[in-house]
Design an enzyme around this catalytic site. Structure first.
Site, PDB file in Angstrom:
ATOM      1  N   ALA A 117      11.258  37.783  75.688  1.00  0.00           N
ATOM      2  CA  ALA A 117      11.948  38.116  76.929  1.00  0.00           C
ATOM      3  C   ALA A 117      13.274  37.371  76.952  1.00  0.00           C
ATOM      4  O   ALA A 117      13.416  36.313  76.332  1.00  0.00           O
ATOM      5  CB  ALA A 117      11.082  37.719  78.119  1.00  0.00           C
ATOM      6  N   GLY A 145       7.662  37.477  73.890  1.00  0.00           N
ATOM      7  CA  GLY A 145       7.512  38.887  74.246  1.00  0.00           C
ATOM      8  C   GLY A 145       7.645  39.819  73.052  1.00  0.00           C
ATOM      9  O   GLY A 145       7.119  40.942  73.073  1.00  0.00           O
ATOM     10  N   GLU A 176       4.293  39.923  71.672  1.00  0.00           N
ATOM     11  CA  GLU A 176       3.451  40.666  72.626  1.00  0.00           C
ATOM     12  C   GLU A 176       3.738  42.167  72.580  1.00  0.00           C
ATOM     13  O   GLU A 176       2.822  42.983  72.729  1.00  0.00           O
ATOM     14  CB  GLU A 176       3.680  40.115  74.037  1.00  0.00           C
ATOM     15  N   GLU A 227       6.439  30.161  74.120  1.00  0.00           N
ATOM     16  CA  GLU A 227       6.771  29.972  75.547  1.00  0.00           C
ATOM     17  C   GLU A 227       6.520  28.547  76.025  1.00  0.00           C
ATOM     18  O   GLU A 227       7.174  28.070  76.949  1.00  0.00           O
ATOM     19  CB  GLU A 227       5.957  30.955  76.412  1.00  0.00           C
TER      20      GLU A 227
HETATM   21  N1  CAA Z   1      16.599  35.197  75.203  1.00  0.00           N
HETATM   22  C1  CAA Z   1      17.941  35.144  75.322  1.00  0.00           C
HETATM   23  N2  CAA Z   1      18.788  34.916  74.297  1.00  0.00           N
HETATM   24  C2  CAA Z   1      18.242  34.718  73.093  1.00  0.00           C
HETATM   25  C3  CAA Z   1      16.854  34.758  72.873  1.00  0.00           C
HETATM   26  C4  CAA Z   1      16.005  35.010  73.999  1.00  0.00           C
HETATM   27  N3  CAA Z   1      14.673  35.114  73.912  1.00  0.00           N
HETATM   28  N4  CAA Z   1      16.617  34.520  71.569  1.00  0.00           N
HETATM   29  C5  CAA Z   1      17.811  34.354  70.986  1.00  0.00           C
HETATM   30  N5  CAA Z   1      18.790  34.471  71.903  1.00  0.00           N
HETATM   31  C6  CAA Z   1      20.236  34.339  71.706  1.00  0.00           C
HETATM   32  C7  CAA Z   1      20.687  32.879  71.706  1.00  0.00           C
HETATM   33  O1  CAA Z   1      20.838  32.395  73.005  1.00  0.00           O
HETATM   34  C8  CAA Z   1      22.017  32.996  70.975  1.00  0.00           C
HETATM   35  O2  CAA Z   1      22.980  33.512  71.856  1.00  0.00           O
HETATM   36  P1  CAA Z   1      24.478  32.895  71.872  1.00  0.00           P
HETATM   37  O3  CAA Z   1      25.028  33.218  70.511  1.00  0.00           O
HETATM   38  O4  CAA Z   1      25.149  33.614  72.989  1.00  0.00           O
HETATM   39  O5  CAA Z   1      24.327  31.408  72.088  1.00  0.00           O
HETATM   40  C9  CAA Z   1      21.742  34.087  69.938  1.00  0.00           C
HETATM   41  O6  CAA Z   1      20.615  34.821  70.404  1.00  0.00           O
HETATM   42  C10 CAA Z   1      21.401  33.524  68.580  1.00  0.00           C
HETATM   43  O7  CAA Z   1      20.322  32.600  68.745  1.00  0.00           O
HETATM   44  P2  CAA Z   1      20.298  31.161  68.037  1.00  0.00           P
HETATM   45  O8  CAA Z   1      21.661  30.569  68.031  1.00  0.00           O
HETATM   46  O9  CAA Z   1      19.210  30.357  68.703  1.00  0.00           O
HETATM   47  O10 CAA Z   1      19.904  31.556  66.529  1.00  0.00           O
HETATM   48  P3  CAA Z   1      18.932  30.783  65.513  1.00  0.00           P
HETATM   49  O11 CAA Z   1      19.034  31.512  64.216  1.00  0.00           O
HETATM   50  O12 CAA Z   1      19.208  29.324  65.530  1.00  0.00           O
HETATM   51  O13 CAA Z   1      17.444  30.978  66.122  1.00  0.00           O
HETATM   52  C11 CAA Z   1      15.605  32.167  67.140  1.00  0.00           C
HETATM   53  C12 CAA Z   1      16.886  32.275  66.291  1.00  0.00           C
HETATM   54  C13 CAA Z   1      14.533  31.403  66.343  1.00  0.00           C
HETATM   55  C14 CAA Z   1      15.134  33.582  67.458  1.00  0.00           C
HETATM   56  C15 CAA Z   1      15.921  31.372  68.428  1.00  0.00           C
HETATM   57  O14 CAA Z   1      17.019  31.966  69.076  1.00  0.00           O
HETATM   58  C16 CAA Z   1      14.790  31.301  69.411  1.00  0.00           C
HETATM   59  O15 CAA Z   1      13.898  30.478  69.261  1.00  0.00           O
HETATM   60  N6  CAA Z   1      14.809  32.157  70.474  1.00  0.00           N
HETATM   61  C17 CAA Z   1      13.921  32.063  71.583  1.00  0.00           C
HETATM   62  C18 CAA Z   1      12.497  32.478  71.242  1.00  0.00           C
HETATM   63  C19 CAA Z   1      11.600  32.304  72.452  1.00  0.00           C
HETATM   64  O16 CAA Z   1      11.454  31.231  72.992  1.00  0.00           O
HETATM   65  N7  CAA Z   1      10.980  33.415  72.890  1.00  0.00           N
HETATM   66  C20 CAA Z   1      10.121  33.435  74.040  1.00  0.00           C
HETATM   67  C21 CAA Z   1      10.879  33.916  75.236  1.00  0.00           C
HETATM   68  S1  CAA Z   1       9.925  33.825  76.731  1.00  0.00           S
HETATM   69  C22 CAA Z   1       8.950  35.202  76.718  1.00  0.00           C
HETATM   70  O17 CAA Z   1       9.005  36.017  75.812  1.00  0.00           O
HETATM   71  C23 CAA Z   1       8.038  35.344  77.899  1.00  0.00           C
HETATM   72  C24 CAA Z   1       7.036  36.444  77.773  1.00  0.00           C
HETATM   73  O18 CAA Z   1       5.885  36.205  77.397  1.00  0.00           O
HETATM   74  C25 CAA Z   1       7.369  37.823  78.112  1.00  0.00           C
END
Ligand code: CAA
Length: 258
Positions: free
Chosen positions: A66, A109, A112, A132
């Site tokens: 998400a 998500g 999921e 999460e």
């Molecule tokens: N939401 C919003 N933006 C996200 C995102 C997310 N879930 N995942 C990645 N991005 C964005 C980053 O903010 C970044 O944007 P900017 O360039 O504007 O700063 C861009 O994508 C690139 O990300 P990274 O710089 O972090 O790239 P990376 O290669 O270092 O890492 C990644 C990639 C491992 C996917 C890392 O971005 C990450 O861990 N993302 C989050 C994963 C996460 O926590 N997911 C769970 C979300 S909560 C959820 O899903 C609730 C539910 O159950 C429905």
């Protein structure tokens, strides 16, 4: 219909493909992206020329979960009012089989979403996780429930409580995915599987999906009765008459979807 966050294709006869196409943000699942995805799936579900659907992402990410920016400042009431997660439930109403073709990150998500599909084909680069807990929350789109039902309680606890991630090979070993393929082949493998299913008797495919899903919802005796009713109901279809006649005539059946 034109979409901004996804691409929609017909890569093979009977197959509808939706590609999540926000490469820069690793396909974070924003509200607009999810609305487009659900609307594309529902359109394909109504299209008689399509028998099986595939959802994929980009090679480096199926989806990173998400969208954290969208929800970071939200209150519970705002989350409920905009049906933040409830819109995901629309996937459950798709009657045709849906295959997830997963490469790279399937996190939160994203994991999921793949779990909510009927089958998963993974690339050998796929990583499945529920991170999460790192954000101070828990999975909200089915992770705790579908993972526990698929890979069991112990490993689910580790994934949800401690961000344990599964490689593609582990996901296959634990029964989360159907098959792993090299990254330049996984989408073709998923499309081929979808085309094979799309070529089968359509009503039987739909009822088969429905019956298997019921196994996760109900008691064994209620599920057996449900299956039996679907089995008997199929004797009202032209495809049952054709399928059995073709077997006895030693020829290939021609399905009508009726
Ligand atoms: N939401 C919003 N933006 C996200 C995102 C997310 N879930 N995942 C990645 N991005 C964005 C980053 O903010 C970044 O944007 P900017 O360039 O504007 O700063 C861009 O994508 C690139 O990300 P990274 O710089 O972090 O790239 P990376 O290669 O270092 O890492 C990644 C990639 C491992 C996917 C890392 O971005 C990450 O861990 N993302 C989050 C994963 C996460 O926590 N997911 C769970 C979300 S909560 C959820 O899903 C609730 C539910 O159950 C429905």
């Amino acid at each position: 219909m034109t979409y901004e966050n996804i691409l929609v294709e017909r890569p093979a006869e009977g197959v509808g493909l939706v590609k999540l196409n926000q490469r820069r943000t690793f396909n974070s699942l924003t509200g607009p992206l999810m609305d487009e995805l659900m609307s594309a799936l529902e359109t394909m579900d109504r299209d008689d020329a399509i028998g099986c659907l595939v959802i994929t992402g980009v090679d480096r990410a199926f989806a990173a979960g998400a969208d954290i920016k969208e929800m970071a400042g939200a209150s519970p009431v705002e989350m409920m009012n905009k049906a933040f997660i409830a819109r995901w439930e629309r996937l459950r109403n798709i009657r045709k089989p849906v295959i997830a073709a997963v490469s790279g990150y399937a996190l939160g998500g994203g994991c999921e979403l793949a779990l909510a599909c009927d089958m998963i084909i993974a690339s050998d680069t796929a990583v499945f996780g529920q991170p999460e807990i790192n954000l101070g929350v828990i999975p909200g789109a089915g992770g705790t429930q579908r993972l526990a039902r698929t890979i069991g309680k112990a490993l689910t606890m580790e994934m949800v409580l401690n961000d344990r991630r599964l490689s593609a090979e582990e996901a296959e070993r634990f029964g989360l995915v159907n098959r792993v393929a090299p990254v330049d082949e996984y989408l073709d493998v998923a499309i081929t599987l979808a085309a094979e299913i799309a070529a089968r008797a359509p009503v039987a495919v739909r009822l088969a999906k429905d019956a298997v899903n019921m196994a996760l919802e109900t008691s064994l005796s209620a599920g057996l009765a449900y299956e039996r009713n679907h089995f008997y109901a199929l004797f009202a279809t032209a495809d049952q008459k054709e399928g059995m006649a073709a077997f006895l005539d030693k020829r290939k059946p021609e399905w009508q979807g009726k």
